[in-house]
Design an enzyme around this catalytic site. Sequence first.
Site, PDB file in Angstrom:
ATOM      1  N   GLN A 109       0.753  -1.166  -0.010  1.00 49.99           N
ATOM      2  CA  GLN A 109       0.030   0.006   0.280  1.00 49.99           C
ATOM      3  C   GLN A 109       0.929   1.184   0.114  1.00 49.99           C
ATOM      4  OE1 GLN A 109      -3.590  -0.835   2.896  1.00 49.99           O
ATOM      5  NE2 GLN A 109      -1.849  -1.891   3.543  1.00 49.99           N
ATOM      6  N   ASN A 110       2.213   1.177   0.045  1.00 44.11           N
ATOM      7  CA  ASN A 110       3.283   2.073   0.218  1.00 44.11           C
ATOM      8  C   ASN A 110       3.678   2.518  -1.007  1.00 44.11           C
ATOM      9  OD1 ASN A 110       2.978   1.369   2.836  1.00 44.11           O
ATOM     10  ND2 ASN A 110       5.016   0.344   3.061  1.00 44.11           N
ATOM     11  N   HIS A 127      -1.331   1.406  -4.080  1.00 44.30           N
ATOM     12  CA  HIS A 127      -1.882   2.574  -4.094  1.00 44.30           C
ATOM     13  C   HIS A 127      -0.614   3.547  -4.705  1.00 44.30           C
ATOM     14  CE1 HIS A 127      -3.921   1.813  -0.016  1.00 44.30           C
ATOM     15  NE2 HIS A 127      -4.649   1.679  -0.884  1.00 44.30           N
ATOM     16  N   CYS A 135       0.700  14.185 -16.029  1.00 40.06           N
ATOM     17  CA  CYS A 135       0.070  15.496 -16.399  1.00 40.06           C
ATOM     18  C   CYS A 135      -1.450  15.272 -16.214  1.00 40.06           C
ATOM     19  CB  CYS A 135       0.582  16.039 -17.892  1.00 40.06           C
ATOM     20  SG  CYS A 135      -0.342  17.449 -18.333  1.00 40.06           S
ATOM     21  N   CYS A 158       3.128  20.889 -21.668  1.00 42.37           N
ATOM     22  CA  CYS A 158       1.954  21.399 -22.186  1.00 42.37           C
ATOM     23  C   CYS A 158       1.400  22.184 -21.545  1.00 42.37           C
ATOM     24  CB  CYS A 158       1.060  20.200 -22.632  1.00 42.37           C
ATOM     25  SG  CYS A 158      -0.002  19.743 -20.997  1.00 42.37           S
ATOM     26  N   ASN A 221       2.948  -6.816  13.401  1.00 36.31           N
ATOM     27  CA  ASN A 221       2.571  -5.541  13.831  1.00 36.31           C
ATOM     28  C   ASN A 221       2.905  -5.256  15.422  1.00 36.31           C
ATOM     29  OD1 ASN A 221       1.243  -3.027  14.487  1.00 36.31           O
ATOM     30  ND2 ASN A 221      -0.159  -3.291  12.631  1.00 36.31           N
ATOM     31  N   ALA A 240       8.693  -4.592  12.590  1.00 34.51           N
ATOM     32  CA  ALA A 240       8.911  -5.366  11.340  1.00 34.51           C
ATOM     33  C   ALA A 240      10.364  -5.769  10.993  1.00 34.51           C
ATOM     34  CB  ALA A 240       8.499  -4.370  10.250  1.00 34.51           C
TER      35      ALA A 240
HETATM   36  N1  APR Z   1       6.780  -2.474  12.416  1.00 36.22           N
HETATM   37  C1  APR Z   1       5.623  -2.881  12.019  1.00 36.22           C
HETATM   38  N2  APR Z   1       4.415  -2.106  11.997  1.00 36.22           N
HETATM   39  C2  APR Z   1       4.307  -0.863  12.632  1.00 36.22           C
HETATM   40  C3  APR Z   1       5.502  -0.371  12.981  1.00 36.22           C
HETATM   41  C4  APR Z   1       6.696  -0.969  12.823  1.00 36.22           C
HETATM   42  N3  APR Z   1       7.861  -0.603  13.237  1.00 36.22           N
HETATM   43  N4  APR Z   1       5.343   0.866  13.320  1.00 36.22           N
HETATM   44  C5  APR Z   1       3.927   1.203  13.161  1.00 36.22           C
HETATM   45  N5  APR Z   1       3.395  -0.098  12.728  1.00 36.22           N
HETATM   46  C6  APR Z   1       2.107  -0.290  12.538  1.00 36.22           C
HETATM   47  C7  APR Z   1       1.135   0.285  13.159  1.00 36.22           C
HETATM   48  O1  APR Z   1       0.659  -0.424  14.503  1.00 36.22           O
HETATM   49  C8  APR Z   1      -0.259   0.608  12.217  1.00 36.22           C
HETATM   50  O2  APR Z   1      -0.917  -0.744  12.528  1.00 36.22           O
HETATM   51  O3  APR Z   1       1.648  -0.030  11.026  1.00 36.22           O
HETATM   52  C9  APR Z   1       0.347   0.440  10.815  1.00 36.22           C
HETATM   53  C10 APR Z   1       0.345   1.676  10.105  1.00 36.22           C
HETATM   54  O4  APR Z   1      -1.043   2.012   9.809  1.00 36.22           O
HETATM   55  P1  APR Z   1      -1.419   3.133   8.842  1.00 36.22           P
HETATM   56  O5  APR Z   1      -0.762   4.416   9.200  1.00 36.22           O
HETATM   57  O6  APR Z   1      -2.931   3.119   9.025  1.00 36.22           O
HETATM   58  O7  APR Z   1      -1.052   2.568   7.357  1.00 36.22           O
HETATM   59  P2  APR Z   1      -1.603   1.800   6.219  1.00 36.22           P
HETATM   60  O8  APR Z   1      -2.289   0.535   7.315  1.00 36.22           O
HETATM   61  O9  APR Z   1      -0.618   1.105   5.609  1.00 36.22           O
HETATM   62  O10 APR Z   1      -2.551   2.858   5.604  1.00 36.22           O
HETATM   63  C11 APR Z   1      -3.331   2.340   4.627  1.00 36.22           C
HETATM   64  O11 APR Z   1      -4.282   4.524   4.406  1.00 36.22           O
HETATM   65  O12 APR Z   1      -4.005   6.896   4.294  1.00 36.22           O
HETATM   66  C12 APR Z   1      -3.877   5.580   3.390  1.00 36.22           C
HETATM   67  O13 APR Z   1      -3.195   5.571   1.380  1.00 36.22           O
HETATM   68  C13 APR Z   1      -2.825   5.442   2.608  1.00 36.22           C
HETATM   69  O14 APR Z   1      -1.612   3.548   2.086  1.00 36.22           O
HETATM   70  C14 APR Z   1      -2.351   3.850   3.062  1.00 36.22           C
HETATM   71  C15 APR Z   1      -3.410   3.511   3.599  1.00 36.22           C
END
Ligand code: APR
Length: 252
Positions: A109-110, A127, A135, A158, A221, A240
């Site tokens: 998702q990153n 994403h 553009c 353009c 997580n 992670a």
């Molecule tokens: N290692 C593993 N997990 C971690 C760490 C770490 N060091 N630090 C934080 N986390 C976990 C948090 O506990 C949380 O559950 O990573 C998760 C981050 O969650 P979000 O910020 O909601 O990210 P994500 O789930 O990828 O968001 C999905 O939301 O805003 C949109 O498009 C954006 O792709 C993104 C989507």
Amino acid sequence: MEIIINEKQKANIQQAANLIKNSKQAIAFTGAGISVESGIPSFRGEGGLWNKYDSNILSLSRFYNNPATAWIKIKEIFYDFFGKAKPNAAHIALANLEKMGLIKAVITQNIDNLHQDAGSKNVIEFHGTCSSMVCIQCGKKYESKYVDLKQLPPHCSCGGVLKPNFVFFEEGIPSDAYKNSQNLIQKTDLIIIIGTTGEVMPAAYLPQIASNNGAKIIEINPQKSAFTNSITDVYIDLKAGDAMTEIMNNIN
Ligand code: APR
């Protein structure tokens, strides 16, 4: 540096390593949490971007209505440190698992390109990505590293405004990414979920569909997510980098 893990975490790490070694079509599903140890803040939870910024800055309608204003925050959040973040042990471990033939792909998702920087070849950017811009007038694509952001909003030759190639709220998922992810999800027997709250659809449906089809789910997580008490089979409550380092130690 010695990683302190308790007996339960150790047992779950060994179970995860065995599942990975014995799987046939394992894939990884990652979120912002896998990049936190690379210095990129997550969106939600402690230190999350949405605690500091209004997530509406990524609303597509708002971008089209006032790209100049939107671009000020977009540059600050996504481009000011762009290219400075480096892959961490978790990204590198997933790239090594791919080289070892133990995972087939990463669905992320990153938008930070860190999986590719770590050496992963089969990366599906559900994403989109920060690495390119498009553009909104003529559709011409640019590599972000060559776009001058001193003047905002950046413009195409353009005259049209450039938009980052990542998915804004109210915007659809890139069709190739959607199709390729669905194909993988139908075939996978194991998903390694790393660093996601599992709150954003349709991305978060992917592990759920796989689990409904009988795939095993490993989740890494430090905090519980929407997956933990619903589809996760092996939950490792570690960062992670630490979890993937320990899993690789058990695989090698
Ligand atoms: N290692 C593993 N997990 C971690 C760490 C770490 N060091 N630090 C934080 N986390 C976990 C948090 O506990 C949380 O559950 O990573 C998760 C981050 O969650 P979000 O910020 O909601 O990210 P994500 O789930 O990828 O968001 C999905 O939301 O805003 C949109 O498009 C954006 O792709 C993104 C989507």
